[in-house]
Design an enzyme around this catalytic site. Structure first.
Site, mmCIF file in Angstrom:
data_model
loop_
_atom_site.group_PDB
_atom_site.id
_atom_site.type_symbol
_atom_site.label_atom_id
_atom_site.label_comp_id
_atom_site.label_asym_id
_atom_site.label_seq_id
_atom_site.Cartn_x
_atom_site.Cartn_y
_atom_site.Cartn_z
ATOM 1 N N GLU A 280 7.403 112.012 -86.304
ATOM 2 C CA GLU A 280 7.343 113.468 -86.146
ATOM 3 C C GLU A 280 5.979 113.871 -85.577
ATOM 4 O OE1 GLU A 280 9.884 111.848 -88.977
ATOM 5 O OE2 GLU A 280 7.741 112.096 -89.382
ATOM 6 N N ASN B 258 15.521 105.003 -90.348
ATOM 7 C CA ASN B 258 14.966 106.355 -90.374
ATOM 8 C C ASN B 258 14.814 106.941 -91.764
ATOM 9 O OD1 ASN B 258 14.298 108.966 -88.897
ATOM 10 N ND2 ASN B 258 16.046 109.628 -90.125
ATOM 11 N N ASP C 149 13.597 111.276 -94.898
ATOM 12 C CA ASP C 149 13.085 110.421 -93.828
ATOM 13 C C ASP C 149 11.861 109.640 -94.288
ATOM 14 O OD1 ASP C 149 15.005 111.649 -92.243
ATOM 15 O OD2 ASP C 149 13.656 111.825 -90.525
ATOM 16 N N ASP D 21 20.375 102.218 -86.649
ATOM 17 C CA ASP D 21 20.888 103.567 -86.803
ATOM 18 C C ASP D 21 19.813 104.609 -86.526
ATOM 19 O OD1 ASP D 21 23.086 105.372 -87.997
ATOM 20 O OD2 ASP D 21 21.401 105.841 -89.314
ATOM 21 N N GLU E 16 21.256 102.820 -81.504
ATOM 22 C CA GLU E 16 22.072 104.020 -81.604
ATOM 23 C C GLU E 16 21.197 105.220 -81.288
ATOM 24 O OE1 GLU E 16 24.595 107.024 -84.402
ATOM 25 O OE2 GLU E 16 22.659 106.201 -84.966
ATOM 26 N N LEU F 76 12.239 108.456 -85.728
ATOM 27 C CA LEU F 76 11.337 107.792 -86.673
ATOM 28 C C LEU F 76 10.014 108.524 -86.863
ATOM 29 C CD1 LEU F 76 11.734 103.993 -85.781
ATOM 30 C CD2 LEU F 76 13.161 105.436 -87.258
#
Length: 539
Positions: A209, A104, A172, A202, A244, A207
């Site tokens: 938007e 990310n 990000d 993780d 996760e 990832l």
């Protein structure tokens, strides 16, 4: 394409923070040669796979989850050659190794971001998410709400804001940029080529938007993750990716896809409910969340845990339950962090070995592959006076010697964090050497628990069905395959409890645990479970 052997479905994982585990050169930081020297200990515990937290170059503002170079090893931890040696030695012992894949975000010290922030027309600008305003994606929740006022931070050099779902030092990446997507696939190939057995991926929900959304769990995110799985299946069979995603189980379900996305996924919501059940003396919170957990593809598996390197997250409980958990398990403000509790397992359970045994027995008998956090197998404590989550990331306690045996006694440096010295959990009392010497220790219990679980495939792959045992204090359930059934009975209270249940067949065999006064009459099995007692019965 080679058929995957599904080794992960009945695996037991052991989570290691390299910096905290063993320091071979006396500089105060645990390192990969130190971890390599402790592989016999890990193998003897009986686990199948080591999950090592990030070992990449990093400013360590977030203990390595802020990566500044995806293709090397942090100099405090060693070299690439050290890592190759570690992998070879682990594999020799039959241990697999997965490491963290941080998709990310990067550190703000990563060369990509350093270039990106130089100017608006820099070739790396589009590697990250920039905006002229901090009003985009309004309403998206702030994850680290204790320290971050916004998901946007102003970069004064270019006058634009960059997006970050975690710390402002972790910008990000922009997965709408095909170059970024390709770059991260190269990262994935690099470590798989070196021999790692997979990744714990993780923070994958974040990832992509999109305006007007929560910027979580978006279809475009799943599209990319399916590309990653396809790459692994085609080029690296028998390797895995673990998701996760701190979400409700029905929201995690899409991350398994049709068996074409993640092999494994954390089941976050069951974890706090195990603690709730133990404190209430009532199993029904566990039942409710597991009953609402959807089926997953046959080739997939949930992953369960009691504690890890982060706070005990209370995001997936009601506000009332969160306040109740804080009151019961974290009465001091220093024990709380974000929407969670920053305490280790033994400290949470009042260092009561009956509770520690019972809660681990629940973990190992409920659906999912369990993870043991380093040090919990010996009952290590925490240090709530360290900032952030550092209180549960203190040096491993090996001996009663100087620095708890974490580093050479003649070292001139101090450990990166103080070893635990409290009366109850101090290293002179709680350490591996003492635990191994005591046959009644939590350490030996954990070895027996791991060995027993691996002896009964139903505990890894069996379906769960609840059993009425006459009291909400008794968590009673059956784990069944076509050829084997294990009945698990757990007393969640501090007083003896009688159990009465329907039973077909002869008096059962006890696989693990203990109970008193077994009686089988007229199709009714009767027994008494001691306080916080448990028993596994084989049908």
């Amino acid at each position: 394409m080679k058929t995957h052997n599904l080794w992960y479905k009945d695996a037991v994982f052991y989570q290691v923070y390299v910096r905290a585990f063993s320091d071979s050169d006396g500089d105060g930081h645990g390192d990969i040669p130190g971890l390599t020297s402790r592989l016999d200990y890990i193998a003897d515990l009986g686990v199948d796979c080591i999950w090592i937290m990030p070992m990449y170059p990093s400013p360590l503002k977030d203990d390595g989850y802020d990566i500044s170079d995806y293709f090397s090893i942090h100099p405090d931890y060693g070299t690439l050659e050290d890592f190759k040696t570690f992998l070879n030695e682990a594999h020799k012992r039959g241990l697999r190794v997965i490491t963290d894949l941080v998709l990310n975000h990067t550190s703000d010290q990563h060369p990509w971001f350093q270039e990106s922030r130089k100017s608006k027309d820099n070739p790396y600008r589009d590697y990250y998410v920039w905006s002229d305003t901090n009003e985009k994606y309004k309403g998206v929740r702030i994850i680290f709400l204790d320290v971050e006022p916004s998901n946007w931070t102003l970069d004064e050099q270019t006058g634009q804001y960059f997006w970050h779902r975690f710390y402002s030092s972790q910008p990000d990446l922009n997965y709408d940029n095909p170059v970024v997507r390709a770059e991260m696939k190269n990262v994935i190939r690099y470590w798989l080529d070196l021999g790692v057995d997979g990744y714990r991926a993780d923070a994958v929900p974040y990832l992509i938007e999109r305006e007007g959304t929560s910027c979580e769990n978006l279809p475009e995110t799943h599209d990319y993750l399916k590309e990653v799985r396809k790459l692994i299946d085609e080029e690296y069979p028998d390797r895995i990716i673990l998701c996760e995603s701190n979400m409700w189980p029905e929201d995690v379900r899409p991350y398994f896809g049709d068996g074409d996305e993640f092999h494994m996924g954390f089941h976050f919501p069951i974890m706090p409910r195990i603690f709730m059940a133990l404190k209430k003396g009532d199993y029904r919170d566990m039942k409710i969340i597991l009953d609402r957990t959807p089926d997953i593809p046959e080739s997939c598996q949930w992953v369960t845990f009691l504690r890890n390197h982060d706070e005990l997250t209370l995001e997936m409980v009601t506000e009332a339950d969160r306040k109740w958990m804080w009151e019961k398990y974290a009465p001091e403000p220093r024990m709380r962090l974000n929407l969670g509790i920053r305490r280790r397992l033994a400290a949470l359970l009042d260092n009561d070995e009956r509770k520690i045994r019972l809660i681990n027995t629940l973990l190992f008998s409920l659906p999912g592959s369990p993870i043991v956090y380093y040090g919990d197998e010996i009952g290590m404590g925490d240090n709530i006076w360290l900032d952030d989550r550092n209180g549960v990331r203190t040096p491993m306690q090996w001996t009663a010697g100087k620095h708890a045996g974490f580093m050479p006694e003649n070292a001139s440096s101090e450990p990166y964090a103080p070893v635990i010295r409290s009366e109850e959990f101090g290293y002179t009392k709680v350490n591996v050497a003492a635990a191994r010497a005591n046959e009644d220790s939590i350490y030996h219990f954990m070895k027996d628990l791991i060995r027993t679980r691996k002896s009964y495939p139903a505990l890894a792959a069996g379906r769960l069905s609840w059993i009425e045992a006459g009291s909400e204090a008794i968590a009673a359930y059956r784990r069944s395959t076509g050829t084997e059934s294990i009945v698990c009975l757990n007393n969640l209270q501090d007083q003896p409890h009688p159990v009465e249940m329907e039973w077909q067949g002869p008096l059962p065999e006890v696989a693990f645990g203990n109970a008193d006064d077994f009686v089988l009459e007229n199709g009714q099995l009767q027994l008494i479970l001691p306080p916080y007692g448990f028993v596994w019965l084989v049908i």
